[in-house]
Scaffold this motif. Structure first.
Motif, PDB file in Angstrom:
ATOM      1  N   GLY A   1      -4.804   2.281  -4.403  1.00  0.00           N
ATOM      2  CA  GLY A   1      -3.440   1.834  -4.662  1.00  0.00           C
ATOM      3  C   GLY A   1      -2.981   0.668  -3.822  1.00  0.00           C
TER       4      GLY A   1
ATOM      5  N   VAL B   1       6.739   2.302   0.036  1.00  0.00           N
ATOM      6  CA  VAL B   1       5.441   1.671   0.265  1.00  0.00           C
ATOM      7  C   VAL B   1       5.551   0.815   1.519  1.00  0.00           C
TER       8      VAL B   1
ATOM      9  N   THR C   1       4.936  -0.165 -10.327  1.00  0.00           N
ATOM     10  CA  THR C   1       3.913   0.889 -10.363  1.00  0.00           C
ATOM     11  C   THR C   1       3.770   1.562  -9.007  1.00  0.00           C
ATOM     12  N   VAL C   2       3.622   0.769  -7.936  1.00  0.00           N
ATOM     13  CA  VAL C   2       3.340   1.376  -6.630  1.00  0.00           C
ATOM     14  C   VAL C   2       4.543   2.118  -6.078  1.00  0.00           C
ATOM     15  N   THR C   3       5.767   1.703  -6.472  1.00  0.00           N
ATOM     16  CA  THR C   3       6.965   2.399  -5.993  1.00  0.00           C
ATOM     17  C   THR C   3       7.470   3.440  -6.976  1.00  0.00           C
TER      18      THR C   3
ATOM     19  N   LYS D   1       0.839  -1.207   0.000  1.00  0.00           N
ATOM     20  CA  LYS D   1       0.000   0.000   0.000  1.00  0.00           C
ATOM     21  C   LYS D   1       0.866   1.247   0.000  1.00  0.00           C
ATOM     22  N   PRO D   2       0.417   2.303  -0.681  1.00  0.00           N
ATOM     23  CA  PRO D   2       1.117   3.591  -0.602  1.00  0.00           C
ATOM     24  C   PRO D   2       0.955   4.178   0.788  1.00  0.00           C
TER      25      PRO D   2
END
Length: 312
Positions: free
Chosen positions: A168, A194, A185-187, A159-160
């Motif tokens: 996200g 994250v 993508t998330v990082t 999770k962000p």
């Protein structure tokens, strides 16, 4: 009981869902207790000659109707004219949110929740102060670290750190062929931190929201049960809210965390608990008051005003 003058910094009231909105519940509870309220948004907050001001609009709230609020004309006033300012702007906790907190430090009156603590208490990271209640987790932006954590635990959630409402958040397992793409993508290809947590199968039973007022739990919680098509226990992600009493583990968690919240001036907080583990401590604009009142007849918003009436 003296009448309080309260200004509520929030997102535009025209865009809320009053049947579910905890800030709206706070306005209703304030009116019922005879207090006078104004609302304003971050765009209405400014600093002049060392003092924070707002373009405030008097508000009258009405429950259960389509035309649920009436606003007065904007009036520029120093926030020091108010007895209390409620900071209820929703995340994300971005630069604009942080700047609003900086300005609220110069309000010249009581701000709830305390703006310094709002900046310090990231909703994902603040729980690190209470490691005995946390699931195994990792905070990193290194793709190799995150992959190794996944290999160790088999199933994880990433999770962000500054989003809300399940935005996200991803569930990953070892055999997922999208792992690389999701972590990139998330990082942002390793540019953003994250949090990764070991997946808790108890989420299928629900994510419990416990509201805390001045460090004391509201007696009754909201259990958010994910839909069959999703793993997230967020109402906006399709979860269903059901009533949940507080168990012994919940009481243990609240007894340990409550004093720290009170000392930090975090008077209205939402704890998220899954399977007896704390996953987040929500301090910005926690929700759930409307549902808890519907299930248990206990109004967390009224409990907050009872506390505010006692003063600092």
């Amino acid at each position: 009981m003296s009448v309080l003058k309260a200004a509520v910094l929030m997102d535009p009231i025209a865009g809320i869902k009053p049947a579910k909105d905890t800030t709206f519940a706070m306005l209703l509870a304030a009116q019922a207790r005879g207090h006078a309220c104004w609302v304003f948004t971050p765009a209405d907050l400014f600093l002049r000659e060392g003092r924070s001001w707002g373009r405030l609009r008097a508000v009258v709230a009405r429950d259960g109707v389509e035309d649920y609020s009436t606003l007065g004309e904007p009036e520029e006033r120093p926030l020091a004219d108010m007895d209390v300012v409620l900071m209820r702007k929703d995340p994300p906790v971005d630069l604009e949110y942080l700047t609003a907190c900086y300005l609220l430090e110069h309000a010249g009156t009581w701000v709830v929740n305390d703006p310094v603590s709002l900046r310090n208490a990231n909703e994902k990271l603040y729980a690190l102060h209470f490691p005995e209640f946390l699931p195994p987790l990792l905070v990193s932006r290194d793709l190799g670290d995150l992959r190794a954590f996944l290999v160790e635990h088999g199933e994880i959630v990433v999770k962000p750190l500054s989003a809300r409402g399940g935005e996200g958040v991803f569930y990953l397992h070892r055999r997922d062929r999208n792992v690389g793409s999701i972590l990139e993508t998330v990082t942002g290809w390793g540019q953003r931190y994250v949090m990764a947590q070991r997946y808790l199968p108890a989420i299928r039973e629900g994510d419990k929201r416990i509201l805390m007022v001045d460090g004391v739990p509201v007696p009754g919680a909201l259990l958010r049960v994910p839909s069959a098509a999703d793993f997230r226990g967020n109402l906006v992600a399709g979860a269903t809210g059901v009533a949940a009493p507080l168990n012994d583990r919940d009481q243990e968690i609240c007894a340990a965390i409550g004093p720290a919240l009170r000392a930090a001036g975090l008077l209205f907080v939402g704890l998220d608990v899954i399977g007896g583990y704390v996953t987040e401590i929500n301090v910005t604009s926690p929700t759930g008051a409307r549902e808890i009142r519907r299930f248990f007849g206990i109004d967390a918003a009224e409990l907050l005003w009872q506390r505010l009436e006692r003063g600092r």
